[in-house]
Design a protein around this motif. Structure first.
Motif, PDB file in Angstrom:
ATOM      1  N   LEU A   4      -1.763   9.678   5.827  1.00 15.52           N
ATOM      2  CA  LEU A   4      -2.823   9.061   6.626  1.00 15.52           C
ATOM      3  C   LEU A   4      -4.125   9.866   6.597  1.00 15.52           C
ATOM      4  O   LEU A   4      -5.166   9.360   7.016  1.00 15.52           O
ATOM      5  CB  LEU A   4      -2.358   8.907   8.080  1.00 15.52           C
ATOM      6  CG  LEU A   4      -1.242   7.886   8.327  1.00 15.52           C
ATOM      7  CD1 LEU A   4      -0.786   7.957   9.778  1.00 15.52           C
ATOM      8  CD2 LEU A   4      -1.699   6.469   7.984  1.00 15.52           C
ATOM      9  N   LYS A  36      -7.716   8.525   5.552  1.00 17.55           N
ATOM     10  CA  LYS A  36      -7.683   7.063   5.584  1.00 17.55           C
ATOM     11  C   LYS A  36      -8.555   6.559   6.729  1.00 17.55           C
ATOM     12  O   LYS A  36      -8.732   7.225   7.756  1.00 17.55           O
ATOM     13  CB  LYS A  36      -6.250   6.551   5.757  1.00 17.55           C
ATOM     14  CG  LYS A  36      -5.297   6.947   4.627  1.00 17.55           C
ATOM     15  CD  LYS A  36      -5.694   6.301   3.310  1.00 17.55           C
ATOM     16  CE  LYS A  36      -4.661   6.599   2.224  1.00 17.55           C
ATOM     17  NZ  LYS A  36      -5.054   6.028   0.919  1.00 17.55           N
ATOM     18  N   SER A  39       0.832  -1.209   0.000  1.00 15.20           N
ATOM     19  CA  SER A  39       0.000   0.000   0.000  1.00 15.20           C
ATOM     20  C   SER A  39       0.863   1.253   0.000  1.00 15.20           C
ATOM     21  O   SER A  39       2.067   1.207   0.241  1.00 15.20           O
ATOM     22  CB  SER A  39      -0.915   0.009   1.225  1.00 15.20           C
ATOM     23  OG  SER A  39      -0.212   0.439   2.380  1.00 15.20           O
ATOM     24  N   ASP A  62      -8.014   0.950   6.150  1.00 16.73           N
ATOM     25  CA  ASP A  62      -6.774   1.124   5.385  1.00 16.73           C
ATOM     26  C   ASP A  62      -5.533   0.840   6.218  1.00 16.73           C
ATOM     27  O   ASP A  62      -4.452   0.575   5.672  1.00 16.73           O
ATOM     28  CB  ASP A  62      -6.689   2.558   4.848  1.00 16.73           C
ATOM     29  CG  ASP A  62      -7.872   2.921   3.980  1.00 16.73           C
ATOM     30  OD1 ASP A  62      -8.070   2.249   2.953  1.00 16.73           O
ATOM     31  OD2 ASP A  62      -8.605   3.870   4.343  1.00 16.73           O
TER      32      ASP A  62
END
Length: 276
Positions: A135, A138, A122, A189
């Motif tokens: 981030l 997410k 990822s 995520d």
């Protein structure tokens, strides 16, 4: 001093020392078994089948003390210490954070931290701090009420966060496994878990995930903790006996934890253990 008087003085001194030691160690500590308080369904740390790394640590300590292991099982939830250690049903808890007032801590045998867990392929695989812009927006799994939740709030990451329960009976539900399963399915995520839980679980069943200790956070609360064994308050002689075993068998303890997949840090939580 006359010989008789000298003998009486020495005897009194001996008795005083013996009474002090007895007051510190207590007759409650078993001489026939290494009595452990543990959760019966708390993998990767402990279970009734003895598959957890805390089970293996108990076996190691018991072998060094030339004693068999005897367990008192109780879910690691509200009332655990009150109903096990304080009820004199056992003599040691294998993993307890340093400084907790409910137990007398031994010296720590490991330092670890909360971790960020993401798929290796990822765009989050290189993230090392919760302030990282990658981030933003997410969906992150977080155990409600755990220290990293405060850092997530500081960094504006709570809006889309998915919370998981903190205090549960692991015989009936497992929020940590649920979180990793949600990460596998794409429902979230990223996941944030205590390293001694997340690291071993990923090693055992999620090879596509990367575990990154959160060592670079500068704001409180801290995300690393020194882990000790816990004994009853006042049992200083027993604690010192365990301290001696921890010190003399550090290499075996480290090897056991590393094999389990626990991310080990230096004492200050600033670098991986051995890479300072």
């Amino acid at each position: 001093m006359r010989p008789l008087a000298a003998g009486a003085a020495l005897s009194a001194a001996f008795c005083t020392t013996a009474l002090t030691a007895a007051a510190q160690t207590s007759d409650l500590v078993s001489h026939n078994a290494f009595r452990v308080c543990a959760d019966p369904a708390n993998l990767p740390m402990s279970d009734e089948a003895g598959a957890g790394y805390e089970n293996k640590l108990a076996e190691l300590m018991a072998a060094k003390l030339d004693l068999p292991v005897a367990y008192t099982w109780y879910p690691m939830a509200t009332g655990f210490i009150r109903n096990t250690l304080r009820a004199n049903r056992c003599d040691v808890v294998m993993g307890y954070a340093q400084g907790h007032e409910m137990v007398l801590n031994t010296n720590h045998y490991m330092t670890s931290a909360y971790t960020l867990i993401v798929p290796r392929d990822s765009d989050l695989a290189e993230v090392t701090q919760l302030s990282d812009a990658r981030l933003k927006d997410k969906r992150i799994g977080i155990v409600a009420g755990s220290p990293p939740a405060t850092h997530m709030a500081h960094n504006g990451l709570m809006t889309r966060a998915k919370p998981y329960s903190l205090m549960v009976d692991r015989r009936y539900e497992s929020p940590t496994v649920d979180m990793l399963e949600d990460l596998s399915s794409g429902d979230i995520d990223a996941a944030i878990l205590w390293g001694p839980i997340g690291g071993p679980l990923v090693k055992q069943g999620y090879p596509a995930f990367k575990v990154t200790p959160l060592m670079q956070e500068t704001l409180p609360p801290r995300l690393f903790f020194r882990i000790t064994m816990g004994v009853r308050q006042g049992e200083k002689v027993w604690a010192r006996k365990l301290n001696s075993q921890i010190r003399r068998n550090r290499a075996e303890i480290d090897a056991l934890l590393i094999e389990a997949g626990v991310p080990l840090l230096n004492d200050m939580g600033t670098a991986l253990y051995g890479e300072e």
